[in-house]
Write a protein that holds these residues in place. Sequence first.
Motif, PDB file in Angstrom:
ATOM      1  N   ARG A  54      28.611 -37.658 -22.749  1.00 35.28           N
ATOM      2  CA  ARG A  54      28.804 -37.536 -21.308  1.00 35.28           C
ATOM      3  C   ARG A  54      27.459 -37.649 -20.603  1.00 35.28           C
ATOM      4  N   THR A  55      27.505 -38.043 -19.342  1.00 34.69           N
ATOM      5  CA  THR A  55      26.283 -38.180 -18.554  1.00 34.69           C
ATOM      6  C   THR A  55      25.555 -36.845 -18.488  1.00 34.69           C
ATOM      7  N   GLY A  56      24.270 -36.867 -18.859  1.00 32.64           N
ATOM      8  CA  GLY A  56      23.457 -35.650 -18.845  1.00 32.64           C
ATOM      9  C   GLY A  56      23.415 -34.917 -20.168  1.00 32.64           C
ATOM     10  N   GLN A  57      24.133 -35.412 -21.160  1.00 30.90           N
ATOM     11  CA  GLN A  57      24.145 -34.767 -22.482  1.00 30.90           C
ATOM     12  C   GLN A  57      22.865 -35.097 -23.247  1.00 30.90           C
ATOM     13  N   VAL A  58      22.332 -34.125 -23.978  1.00 31.70           N
ATOM     14  CA  VAL A  58      21.151 -34.373 -24.808  1.00 31.70           C
ATOM     15  C   VAL A  58      21.534 -35.312 -25.941  1.00 31.70           C
ATOM     16  N   ILE A  59      20.791 -36.418 -26.071  1.00 27.34           N
ATOM     17  CA  ILE A  59      21.041 -37.356 -27.172  1.00 27.34           C
ATOM     18  C   ILE A  59      19.851 -37.439 -28.130  1.00 27.34           C
ATOM     19  N   VAL A  66       4.262 -31.539 -27.451  1.00 31.87           N
ATOM     20  CA  VAL A  66       4.002 -32.704 -26.604  1.00 31.87           C
ATOM     21  C   VAL A  66       5.037 -33.770 -26.939  1.00 31.87           C
ATOM     22  N   SER A  67       6.191 -33.602 -26.383  1.00 29.18           N
ATOM     23  CA  SER A  67       7.316 -34.513 -26.560  1.00 29.18           C
ATOM     24  C   SER A  67       8.309 -34.172 -25.469  1.00 29.18           C
ATOM     25  N   SER A  68       9.445 -34.867 -25.432  1.00 31.73           N
ATOM     26  CA  SER A  68      10.383 -34.633 -24.334  1.00 31.73           C
ATOM     27  C   SER A  68      11.815 -34.949 -24.760  1.00 31.73           C
ATOM     28  N   ASN A  69      12.759 -34.127 -24.295  1.00 27.10           N
ATOM     29  CA  ASN A  69      14.164 -34.395 -24.548  1.00 27.10           C
ATOM     30  C   ASN A  69      14.616 -35.678 -23.850  1.00 27.10           C
ATOM     31  N   ILE A  70      15.620 -36.322 -24.415  1.00 27.65           N
ATOM     32  CA  ILE A  70      16.223 -37.513 -23.831  1.00 27.65           C
ATOM     33  C   ILE A  70      17.711 -37.230 -23.630  1.00 27.65           C
ATOM     34  N   HIS A  71      18.240 -37.629 -22.477  1.00 29.61           N
ATOM     35  CA  HIS A  71      19.635 -37.366 -22.137  1.00 29.61           C
ATOM     36  C   HIS A  71      20.387 -38.666 -21.890  1.00 29.61           C
ATOM     37  N   ALA A  72      21.694 -38.618 -22.079  1.00 27.58           N
ATOM     38  CA  ALA A  72      22.538 -39.792 -21.835  1.00 27.58           C
ATOM     39  C   ALA A  72      22.573 -40.094 -20.337  1.00 27.58           C
ATOM     40  N   PRO A  73      22.214 -41.312 -19.931  1.00 32.50           N
ATOM     41  CA  PRO A  73      22.246 -41.656 -18.509  1.00 32.50           C
ATOM     42  C   PRO A  73      23.626 -42.077 -18.026  1.00 32.50           C
ATOM     43  N   VAL A  74      24.537 -42.298 -18.970  1.00 32.33           N
ATOM     44  CA  VAL A  74      25.913 -42.688 -18.651  1.00 32.33           C
ATOM     45  C   VAL A  74      26.840 -41.978 -19.631  1.00 32.33           C
ATOM     46  N   ASN A 280      20.348 -28.169 -12.286  1.00 31.31           N
ATOM     47  CA  ASN A 280      20.614 -28.351 -13.727  1.00 31.31           C
ATOM     48  C   ASN A 280      20.741 -29.820 -14.112  1.00 31.31           C
ATOM     49  N   LYS A 281      20.064 -30.682 -13.376  1.00 30.99           N
ATOM     50  CA  LYS A 281      20.174 -32.124 -13.613  1.00 30.99           C
ATOM     51  C   LYS A 281      19.000 -32.618 -14.458  1.00 30.99           C
ATOM     52  N   PRO A 282      19.269 -33.204 -15.622  1.00 33.78           N
ATOM     53  CA  PRO A 282      18.182 -33.754 -16.434  1.00 33.78           C
ATOM     54  C   PRO A 282      17.678 -35.076 -15.861  1.00 33.78           C
ATOM     55  N   LEU A 283      16.566 -35.553 -16.388  1.00 40.04           N
ATOM     56  CA  LEU A 283      15.963 -36.789 -15.884  1.00 40.04           C
ATOM     57  C   LEU A 283      16.678 -37.992 -16.512  1.00 40.04           C
ATOM     58  N   ILE A 284      17.648 -38.526 -15.776  1.00 40.63           N
ATOM     59  CA  ILE A 284      18.430 -39.658 -16.283  1.00 40.63           C
ATOM     60  C   ILE A 284      18.376 -40.862 -15.345  1.00 40.63           C
ATOM     61  N   GLU A 285      17.697 -40.725 -14.226  1.00 37.38           N
ATOM     62  CA  GLU A 285      17.585 -41.837 -13.284  1.00 37.38           C
ATOM     63  C   GLU A 285      16.294 -41.688 -12.492  1.00 37.38           C
ATOM     64  N   ARG A 286      15.886 -42.770 -11.857  1.00 34.67           N
ATOM     65  CA  ARG A 286      14.684 -42.739 -11.047  1.00 34.67           C
ATOM     66  C   ARG A 286      14.728 -43.868 -10.021  1.00 34.67           C
ATOM     67  N   VAL A 287      13.853 -43.799  -9.019  1.00 33.17           N
ATOM     68  CA  VAL A 287      13.734 -44.868  -8.029  1.00 33.17           C
ATOM     69  C   VAL A 287      12.722 -45.888  -8.536  1.00 33.17           C
ATOM     70  N   VAL A 288      13.115 -47.159  -8.490  1.00 30.97           N
ATOM     71  CA  VAL A 288      12.275 -48.263  -8.957  1.00 30.97           C
ATOM     72  C   VAL A 288      12.110 -49.261  -7.819  1.00 30.97           C
ATOM     73  N   THR A 289      10.882 -49.642  -7.506  1.00 30.62           N
ATOM     74  CA  THR A 289      10.622 -50.703  -6.536  1.00 30.62           C
ATOM     75  C   THR A 289      10.714 -52.050  -7.251  1.00 30.62           C
ATOM     76  N   ARG A 304      19.721 -45.832 -13.224  1.00 30.94           N
ATOM     77  CA  ARG A 304      19.883 -45.017 -14.425  1.00 30.94           C
ATOM     78  C   ARG A 304      18.932 -45.532 -15.522  1.00 30.94           C
ATOM     79  N   ILE A 305      18.333 -44.606 -16.251  1.00 30.37           N
ATOM     80  CA  ILE A 305      17.510 -44.957 -17.406  1.00 30.37           C
ATOM     81  C   ILE A 305      18.370 -45.791 -18.371  1.00 30.37           C
TER      82      ILE A 305
END
Length: 445
Positions: A54-59, A66-74, A280-289, A304-305
Amino acid sequence: MKGFSKGGIHAPEYKISSSKAVVPFPLPEIAVVPLSQHIGAPAVPCVSKGDTVRTGQVIATAAGFVSSNIHAPVSGTVIAVDATPDAGGMRKPSVSIRTDGDVWMDGIDRSDTLIEECRLSRQEIVDKIKEAGIVGMGGATFPTHVKLSVPAGKKAECLIINGVECEPFLTADHRIMLEKGEQIVAGIEILIRALEVPRAYIGIENNKPDAIEHMERLCASRPHIEVVPLRVRYPQGGEKQLIEAVTGREVPSGGLPIDTGAVVQNVGTALAVYEAVQKNKPLIERVVTVTGKALAEPANLKVRIGTPIRSLIEFCGGLPQDAGKVINGGPMMGRAVANLDAPVTKGTSGILIIRQKGAVRKPALSCIKCAKCVGVCPMGLEPYLLSKLSKRARYDELEALKITDCIECGSCSYTCPSYLPLLDYIRLGKAETLRRIRSRKNPEK
């Protein structure tokens, strides 16, 4: 007008998308999510082929401090956990998800309701940021929870928010300050609480008067948050240059920003922190120019990432006939894209299309000893000499001349009248010098 003291350039700004409001981008059919979207160890996958997510689930989970969790963007089905080509064409570990909709994890607040009050403790804030996989959104992608964990013996005295966006063409930070200013300010308050500092500064170059005015209005009732207008000068968005511009303190050679008592966070990071802590929203999207002088419809897109870079370009009118190069990032510090099917990552601030005429390097001539590269170096180095020594593999001399202080801004190459690839050689010399320093410190590795 405040600014940093050494070197720098004023390149044409080309902020042609600055008036374009952020537009939500359609979900990708397949999201390819790299496991290394941050400085540090790649995350370790915790899903397998065939799993439903599901969107926002840890994958994928952080593989160390020095590392970072990754979440499902969709939401959808995991169709592969393997290596896929990144923007440079190198195969990197990733998780591929076939989208079947957008079903979010429970507990994520997707409403626009502003939540300002935060009663969490410092450690609770840092833990939520870590769980959400927040990294530096200005492009460096340093895990935010690490920056907020001040080393023993050091003391944070102030927070500096980077709203400079000094790279030509890029306008994503500018737009989110205008459109998400209230959330950014709430994120700044959370960061102040996490660092336990009394003051924060928001540095914005004065070519964004609307953003300066808007952020000043939002902070008018908050005397502990000061908006600092800055003269336009690249690379003012660099941590070391921004700290000097705002506080007058210089980061010592070989030192860290915290040595000045300052912690720097990007405006996009402040927004992501707000969403992580309060929503409670993980980083799954961002603004891109997505921009370029020949592009039909430059835009600022909320993406979406894992979305293919190619689809962003097609959305904006497709590659122009005279396209010569696609850049991931800005023209000064960005890298050429070799694979348009590579995905947007947490560090993708912009996609720039350069015309063929501007993408071809002019033949390098002999150095004329003009010292222009020395005059523009914001770190006070001698780029022409570092380049020559790198070319000759004289690493002891490079270390003595502090090549590791180079921030790779490209000002030297930009200003060289002989078109010498100064930064190319300096990058090679710096990388090898750093490798040798690390091997001395850890000879068993």
